[in-house]
Design an enzyme around this catalytic site. Sequence first.
Site, mmCIF file in Angstrom:
data_model
loop_
_atom_site.group_PDB
_atom_site.id
_atom_site.type_symbol
_atom_site.label_atom_id
_atom_site.label_comp_id
_atom_site.label_asym_id
_atom_site.label_seq_id
_atom_site.Cartn_x
_atom_site.Cartn_y
_atom_site.Cartn_z
ATOM 1 N N ILE A 636 -29.046 -34.699 10.902
ATOM 2 C CA ILE A 636 -30.421 -34.227 11.081
ATOM 3 C C ILE A 636 -30.393 -33.090 12.097
ATOM 4 O O ILE A 636 -29.997 -33.280 13.249
ATOM 5 C CB ILE A 636 -31.336 -35.376 11.552
ATOM 6 C CG1 ILE A 636 -31.332 -36.515 10.523
ATOM 7 C CG2 ILE A 636 -32.755 -34.868 11.806
ATOM 8 C CD1 ILE A 636 -31.713 -36.118 9.106
ATOM 9 N N THR A 641 -38.908 -31.757 13.097
ATOM 10 C CA THR A 641 -39.300 -31.133 11.828
ATOM 11 C C THR A 641 -38.840 -31.987 10.640
ATOM 12 O O THR A 641 -39.513 -32.037 9.613
ATOM 13 C CB THR A 641 -38.743 -29.703 11.707
ATOM 14 O OG1 THR A 641 -37.333 -29.730 11.926
ATOM 15 C CG2 THR A 641 -39.390 -28.774 12.719
ATOM 16 N N LYS A 708 -27.428 -33.081 4.192
ATOM 17 C CA LYS A 708 -27.571 -33.382 2.763
ATOM 18 C C LYS A 708 -28.920 -32.963 2.174
ATOM 19 O O LYS A 708 -29.052 -32.866 0.959
ATOM 20 C CB LYS A 708 -27.361 -34.885 2.503
ATOM 21 C CG LYS A 708 -25.941 -35.366 2.807
ATOM 22 C CD LYS A 708 -25.527 -36.595 1.992
ATOM 23 C CE LYS A 708 -26.137 -37.883 2.489
ATOM 24 N NZ LYS A 708 -25.536 -39.066 1.787
ATOM 25 N N GLU A 712 -36.911 -33.410 -0.970
ATOM 26 C CA GLU A 712 -37.330 -34.158 -2.163
ATOM 27 C C GLU A 712 -37.360 -35.664 -1.916
ATOM 28 O O GLU A 712 -38.318 -36.335 -2.291
ATOM 29 C CB GLU A 712 -36.417 -33.853 -3.357
ATOM 30 C CG GLU A 712 -35.899 -32.430 -3.467
ATOM 31 C CD GLU A 712 -36.966 -31.378 -3.685
ATOM 32 O OE1 GLU A 712 -38.052 -31.694 -4.188
ATOM 33 O OE2 GLU A 712 -36.707 -30.207 -3.314
HETATM 34 MO MO1 MOS Z 1 -39.183 -27.868 -4.429
HETATM 35 S S1 MOS Z 1 -39.955 -28.744 -6.112
HETATM 36 O O1 MOS Z 1 -37.585 -27.726 -4.768
HETATM 37 O O2 MOS Z 1 -40.101 -26.605 -3.938
#
Ligand code: MOS
Length: 745
Positions: A636, A641, A708, A712
């Site tokens: 991290i 953020t 990583k 998403e």
């Molecule tokens: Mo995102 S859907 O990779 O902006």
Amino acid sequence: MKMQEKHIGASMNRVDGHQKVTGAAKYSAEYELPGMSYGVLVGSTIAKGRITGLDTKAAERAPGVLAVVTHLNSPKVPGFKPVGKDPSQPATTGGPLKVFSDNEIRFNDQPIALVVADTLERAKHAARLVRAQYAKEAHQTDMKAAAKDAFLPTSAQKNPKSPMADYQRGAADALQKASLKIEQEYVIPTEMHSPMEMQSITAHWEAPDRLTLYDKTQGTIGTRRDFAREWNLPEENVKVIATFVGGAFGNALHSWPHESAAIIGAKVVNRPLKLMLTREQMFTSVGYRPYTWQKLAMSATPDGKITAISHESIGQTSTYEEFTESTLAQTRMMYQAPSLSTRYRIAALNVGTPIWMRGPGEATGAFALESAMDEMAHLLKLDPLEFRLRNYTDQDPERNRPWSTKYLKECYQMGAERIGWSQRKLEPGAVREGDWLIGYGMGVGTFGAHRGSAHVSAQLLPDGTAVLQCATTDIGPGTGTAMTQIAADALGLPPEKIRFELGQASFPQSGSQGGSSTVNTVGQAVQDACLALKDKLRELAGAGNPAFASAKKEDVALASGYLTLGSNAAARVPLADLTKQPGAALVNVESKPTGNDGQQYSMYSFSVHFAQVAVHVLTGEVRVRKLVSGADAGTIINQKTAANQMKGGAVGGIGMALMEHAVIDDRYGRYVTKDFADYHVPVQADAPAVEVFFVNQPDYHVNALGTKGIGEIATIGVAPAIANAVFNATGKRVRELPITPDKLV
Ligand code: MOS
């Protein structure tokens, strides 16, 4: 020697936070240029057919109007290839919408005219005076009806190894033969990205062959490429500037008709032209998460080992572009399942083209998979966490190779403790507090830890500031801040002495900000560039100082205005001497994608989300009381953020689970949800305090930083966690999102 302060991992404040909260940050609609003109789009009012008449006279005569551009008078855009003749486009479609190039209507609110005036108000007024006649044709905007015509995407027809192709492992008849099984259908409706900043562009032809665009985009390089192509210009003649982007969630990963229209309009009036979509146009013109139908069947042994899974999905696309997403990817690799098949199809509707929306594909697929996991656990009378542990995979069952790293088990344990999973009752509806039923649920998310190539330049200025440049954008996660931290550590300079400049296509090239890949990709390039800069300084110092000429790279440090050597306290050269020649201390470095490691290992980020909900027995209202989101996302870079990202993704997941639903009136083929009164997103009162944790274990197979990606997985798995908690609270299984009160009373 004083220990180097470590900036990676710290909760550093955003480097641009002050600019953002004071309004100093300029977004694409906030640039003022001399002679500015203003464009307003007129959209079609039918979903399919042809324009047979266009009356623009009244608009043209209206005060302040400079031009009304339509298919009847639009200049030819040289890069708009005739439909069906563009080899880069899928054979079954006409390719991206070529605005004003013909009279065909492909979706409701498709731009049919651009009114350009000297003020926005005058352009708006005149736009209302444009009248169109149409030859209407029967349209199809109903996925339930269109699904029967769903087809395998062209990319998969051409390439059987495409991730969109049909997949089978193990025994094809395993499910048929199984006795303990479930089979259910799951539906997610169309959802809209709904970023705070609406799409906007200021197009300026600085010369007949030189174009500058202040544009809302997630990829300055991609935008430059698209519009250089449309106008047959060398790429270096097109400038794209996107210094600040006010959220996007994926809808600025594609070039859209309004951008082409603004560029055409600016050409016609020969003035800079500013065009910002209205919120209503944001619902019709810049993509969405597509309506998706899924069917998932699963069988297991009585002791909770999955024996087979089949997962089918049909997502919607438009008639003129084939949009695909990895809806079924998580199913293929998340759990051990000796027999498994996936089948992906798309169906074309008379709507605008969808586009990736946060957790694209996986967020949709995880709703089915993680709901089904909960349904199976219930059938087996097993704790859903225990069921997942019994089917945990220590290597990738899809590709039969090891994970680069996987700390999902640790996430399970940490999350379960934080939510108080031990208080969950196996039987649904067992916990009641007054008129509220209480339940717990969990959902798992994953997304590939992607790393591409990026270029970064790094230069030390005479005042001791290091300036780094990269074409990447920052759509909100805090890219500039994370890059500053990485550079500070790599150079051994305080963050105040680092300036990371981004958001311009003229900067060293990088991919779009998407797919959770920016820190993996650009972060590595930043580190590489800083180390190269240090070595460049050593080389410059070496010209007059033999101790530096023979020094090892790692021995060199920047300290209080000097280049120094750790092994030789006497050796030091003023940095000012090395930066005297303009451009002397400048490097430009390319960081390549993960090579061999990407072949040998399967690289994924993982997340788990735990929800506690309360459901009102009389009204069916669902309150998310607590959300715990944990991630195995490698190193991290910035705790603060990163936690912000996780919280934002969790809130997006609440919207997906409980509220978000774009509704089309199929009689007209037009969205009736066109603002935030009709299309609900969570507000502060809908979101609990989200507790976030990170495993924070580096994955050095991805890059030398060990990152990583978070973007998403922050949202993938949240919606099923809430749906599963609603089931645990009420015994009601809702398989079509969103879970509105009517589905519970
Ligand atoms: Mo995102 S859907 O990779 O902006």
